[in-house]
Design an enzyme around this catalytic site. Structure first.
Site, PDB file in Angstrom:
ATOM      1  N   GLU A 105       0.835  -1.211   0.000  1.00  0.00           N
ATOM      2  CA  GLU A 105       0.000   0.000   0.000  1.00  0.00           C
ATOM      3  C   GLU A 105       0.865   1.255   0.000  1.00  0.00           C
ATOM      4  O   GLU A 105       1.993   1.244   0.507  1.00  0.00           O
ATOM      5  CB  GLU A 105      -0.864   0.025   1.270  1.00  0.00           C
ATOM      6  CG  GLU A 105      -2.199  -0.689   1.133  1.00  0.00           C
ATOM      7  CD  GLU A 105      -3.242   0.168   0.428  1.00  0.00           C
ATOM      8  OE1 GLU A 105      -2.869   1.134  -0.272  1.00  0.00           O
ATOM      9  OE2 GLU A 105      -4.432  -0.136   0.577  1.00  0.00           O
ATOM     10  N   ASP A 106       0.320   2.319  -0.555  1.00  0.00           N
ATOM     11  CA  ASP A 106       0.975   3.614  -0.459  1.00  0.00           C
ATOM     12  C   ASP A 106       0.734   4.242   0.913  1.00  0.00           C
ATOM     13  O   ASP A 106       1.651   4.714   1.562  1.00  0.00           O
ATOM     14  CB  ASP A 106       0.479   4.555  -1.578  1.00  0.00           C
ATOM     15  CG  ASP A 106      -1.038   4.556  -1.720  1.00  0.00           C
ATOM     16  OD1 ASP A 106      -1.718   3.752  -1.035  1.00  0.00           O
ATOM     17  OD2 ASP A 106      -1.567   5.356  -2.505  1.00  0.00           O
ATOM     18  N   ASP A 109      -4.863   5.429   5.853  1.00  0.00           N
ATOM     19  CA  ASP A 109      -5.429   6.626   6.466  1.00  0.00           C
ATOM     20  C   ASP A 109      -6.409   6.155   7.547  1.00  0.00           C
ATOM     21  O   ASP A 109      -6.004   5.825   8.654  1.00  0.00           O
ATOM     22  CB  ASP A 109      -6.097   7.440   5.351  1.00  0.00           C
ATOM     23  CG  ASP A 109      -6.616   8.790   5.794  1.00  0.00           C
ATOM     24  OD1 ASP A 109      -6.470   9.141   6.959  1.00  0.00           O
ATOM     25  OD2 ASP A 109      -7.182   9.517   4.956  1.00  0.00           O
ATOM     26  N   LYS A 137      -1.103   6.986   8.777  1.00  0.00           N
ATOM     27  CA  LYS A 137      -1.473   8.125   9.623  1.00  0.00           C
ATOM     28  C   LYS A 137      -2.122   7.586  10.892  1.00  0.00           C
ATOM     29  O   LYS A 137      -3.345   7.356  10.907  1.00  0.00           O
ATOM     30  CB  LYS A 137      -2.489   9.013   8.893  1.00  0.00           C
ATOM     31  CG  LYS A 137      -1.971   9.692   7.650  1.00  0.00           C
ATOM     32  CD  LYS A 137      -3.078  10.574   7.082  1.00  0.00           C
ATOM     33  CE  LYS A 137      -2.766  11.098   5.723  1.00  0.00           C
ATOM     34  NZ  LYS A 137      -3.947  11.714   5.069  1.00  0.00           N
ATOM     35  N   PHE A 158      -3.024  15.817   4.528  1.00  0.00           N
ATOM     36  CA  PHE A 158      -3.140  15.282   3.174  1.00  0.00           C
ATOM     37  C   PHE A 158      -1.793  15.409   2.470  1.00  0.00           C
ATOM     38  O   PHE A 158      -1.229  16.504   2.396  1.00  0.00           O
ATOM     39  CB  PHE A 158      -4.228  16.032   2.404  1.00  0.00           C
ATOM     40  CG  PHE A 158      -4.596  15.349   1.123  1.00  0.00           C
ATOM     41  CD1 PHE A 158      -5.465  14.264   1.128  1.00  0.00           C
ATOM     42  CD2 PHE A 158      -4.060  15.767  -0.087  1.00  0.00           C
ATOM     43  CE1 PHE A 158      -5.791  13.609  -0.055  1.00  0.00           C
ATOM     44  CE2 PHE A 158      -4.386  15.127  -1.268  1.00  0.00           C
ATOM     45  CZ  PHE A 158      -5.250  14.044  -1.253  1.00  0.00           C
ATOM     46  N   VAL A 159      -1.291  14.291   1.972  1.00  0.00           N
ATOM     47  CA  VAL A 159       0.028  14.308   1.328  1.00  0.00           C
ATOM     48  C   VAL A 159      -0.081  13.886  -0.140  1.00  0.00           C
ATOM     49  O   VAL A 159      -1.033  13.199  -0.534  1.00  0.00           O
ATOM     50  CB  VAL A 159       1.029  13.382   2.060  1.00  0.00           C
ATOM     51  CG1 VAL A 159       1.349  13.939   3.436  1.00  0.00           C
ATOM     52  CG2 VAL A 159       0.512  11.950   2.157  1.00  0.00           C
ATOM     53  N   ASP A 165      -1.839  11.214  -5.217  1.00  0.00           N
ATOM     54  CA  ASP A 165      -2.316  12.324  -6.055  1.00  0.00           C
ATOM     55  C   ASP A 165      -3.199  13.298  -5.298  1.00  0.00           C
ATOM     56  O   ASP A 165      -3.726  12.998  -4.223  1.00  0.00           O
ATOM     57  CB  ASP A 165      -3.134  11.767  -7.230  1.00  0.00           C
ATOM     58  CG  ASP A 165      -4.520  11.306  -6.781  1.00  0.00           C
ATOM     59  OD1 ASP A 165      -4.605  10.537  -5.800  1.00  0.00           O
ATOM     60  OD2 ASP A 165      -5.520  11.738  -7.386  1.00  0.00           O
ATOM     61  N   ARG A 171       1.501  12.693  -8.766  1.00  0.00           N
ATOM     62  CA  ARG A 171       1.931  11.311  -8.518  1.00  0.00           C
ATOM     63  C   ARG A 171       3.404  11.103  -8.850  1.00  0.00           C
ATOM     64  O   ARG A 171       4.060  10.251  -8.275  1.00  0.00           O
ATOM     65  CB  ARG A 171       1.106  10.328  -9.364  1.00  0.00           C
ATOM     66  CG  ARG A 171      -0.356  10.203  -8.959  1.00  0.00           C
ATOM     67  CD  ARG A 171      -0.967   8.974  -9.640  1.00  0.00           C
ATOM     68  NE  ARG A 171      -2.425   8.992  -9.635  1.00  0.00           N
ATOM     69  CZ  ARG A 171      -3.171   8.530  -8.637  1.00  0.00           C
ATOM     70  NH1 ARG A 171      -2.626   8.016  -7.562  1.00  0.00           N
ATOM     71  NH2 ARG A 171      -4.499   8.553  -8.724  1.00  0.00           N
TER      72      ARG A 171
HETATM   73  P1  5GP Z   1      -8.379   4.746   3.999  1.00  0.00           P
HETATM   74  O1  5GP Z   1      -9.442   3.755   3.647  1.00  0.00           O
HETATM   75  O2  5GP Z   1      -7.227   4.138   4.792  1.00  0.00           O
HETATM   76  O3  5GP Z   1      -8.966   5.924   4.730  1.00  0.00           O
HETATM   77  O4  5GP Z   1      -7.854   5.378   2.658  1.00  0.00           O
HETATM   78  C1  5GP Z   1      -6.904   4.788   1.866  1.00  0.00           C
HETATM   79  C2  5GP Z   1      -6.797   5.509   0.530  1.00  0.00           C
HETATM   80  O5  5GP Z   1      -7.157   6.878   0.625  1.00  0.00           O
HETATM   81  C3  5GP Z   1      -5.367   5.523   0.051  1.00  0.00           C
HETATM   82  O6  5GP Z   1      -5.046   4.360  -0.666  1.00  0.00           O
HETATM   83  C4  5GP Z   1      -5.323   6.788  -0.787  1.00  0.00           C
HETATM   84  O7  5GP Z   1      -5.790   6.513  -2.085  1.00  0.00           O
HETATM   85  C5  5GP Z   1      -6.312   7.711  -0.118  1.00  0.00           C
HETATM   86  N1  5GP Z   1      -5.643   8.637   0.803  1.00  0.00           N
HETATM   87  C6  5GP Z   1      -5.700   8.626   2.147  1.00  0.00           C
HETATM   88  N2  5GP Z   1      -4.954   9.614   2.677  1.00  0.00           N
HETATM   89  C7  5GP Z   1      -4.385  10.260   1.644  1.00  0.00           C
HETATM   90  C8  5GP Z   1      -3.477  11.380   1.546  1.00  0.00           C
HETATM   91  O8  5GP Z   1      -3.004  11.989   2.518  1.00  0.00           O
HETATM   92  N3  5GP Z   1      -3.120  11.748   0.290  1.00  0.00           N
HETATM   93  C9  5GP Z   1      -3.586  11.132  -0.829  1.00  0.00           C
HETATM   94  N4  5GP Z   1      -3.154  11.593  -1.987  1.00  0.00           N
HETATM   95  N5  5GP Z   1      -4.443  10.078  -0.781  1.00  0.00           N
HETATM   96  C10 5GP Z   1      -4.829   9.646   0.446  1.00  0.00           C
END
Ligand code: 5GP
Length: 186
Positions: A105-106, A109, A137, A158-159, A165, A171
């Site tokens: 995973e990138d 969140d 995070k 937010f990064v 992106d 990206r």
């Molecule tokens: P989660 O389900 O953990 O809240 O969200 C995961 C997805 O939300 C990530 O794979 C990404 O696509 C997007 N996301 C969450 N936080 C960020 C952020 O700080 N920056 C960006 N660009 N995408 C985010």
């Protein structure tokens, strides 16, 4: 750092994690992953589109031979809050039953997307299922998830960059940064 050359420098507030820090971290993570999967066949699964960079660089840092597959899921509706409702946009090409699978995973969140992914892939009976993420995070977590490998814990901001992106831009930045308020109307 070639921010200005890429003409995106004015959109950025800070560089949070440099390319050099990312490179060094991926080498460390790869060594740990190599040790874990020594002598085993490993399938790494990248979550599109954000994990493209980390998949490419992590895969090249590994000594373990791997196969690679991709999934695309969508969990966000309007805005930037995870809904927890996940839709598969592209499923795996591979049958993972009996395989050692590592989700790459990138960013984690809220954790809702990953939590859904773990239960979805887990139900396909892999031999093992673990997770490696470049970013996490901790303050944003809505579900507790066991993540074996985490590159960096970051503040709840937010990064963008290194695969991540904002409106499909940024990206290709080689580092992770935060955006200047004028970009998102803040
Ligand atoms: P989660 O389900 O953990 O809240 O969200 C995961 C997805 O939300 C990530 O794979 C990404 O696509 C997007 N996301 C969450 N936080 C960020 C952020 O700080 N920056 C960006 N660009 N995408 C985010």
């Amino acid at each position: 750092m070639r921010v200005d050359a890429k003409d995106m420098g004015a959109d950025l507030k800070t560089v949070l994690i440099t390319k050099e820090e990312i490179d060094a971290k991926l080498v460390d993570l790869a060594a740990e992953i190599d040790a874990e999967y020594a002598g085993k066949d490993l399938l790494i699964v990248g979550v599109l589109k954000g994990a493209v960079m980390v998949m490419a660089d992590l895969a090249r840092a590994l000594s373990t031979p791997v196969t690679m597959d991709w999934m695309a899921v969508s969990s966000y509706g309007a805005g930037t809050q995870s809904s927890g409702v996940v839709r598969i946009l592209k499923d795996l090409d591979t049958d993972i039953k009996g395989k050692h699978v590592l989700i790459v995973e990138d960013i984690i969140d809220s954790g809702l997307t990953l939590s859904w992914l773990i239960s979805n892939l887990g139900s396909r009976e892999p031999a093992s299922l673990k997770v490696c993420t470049l970013l996490r995070k901790p303050e944003a977590a809505k579900v507790a998830i066991d993540v074996e490998w985490v590159g960096f814990d970051i503040p709840n901001e937010f990064v963008v960059g290194y695969g991540l992106d904002y409106a499909e831009k940024y990206r290709n930045l080689p580092f992770v940064g935060t955006l200047a308020p004028h970009v998102y109307g803040g």
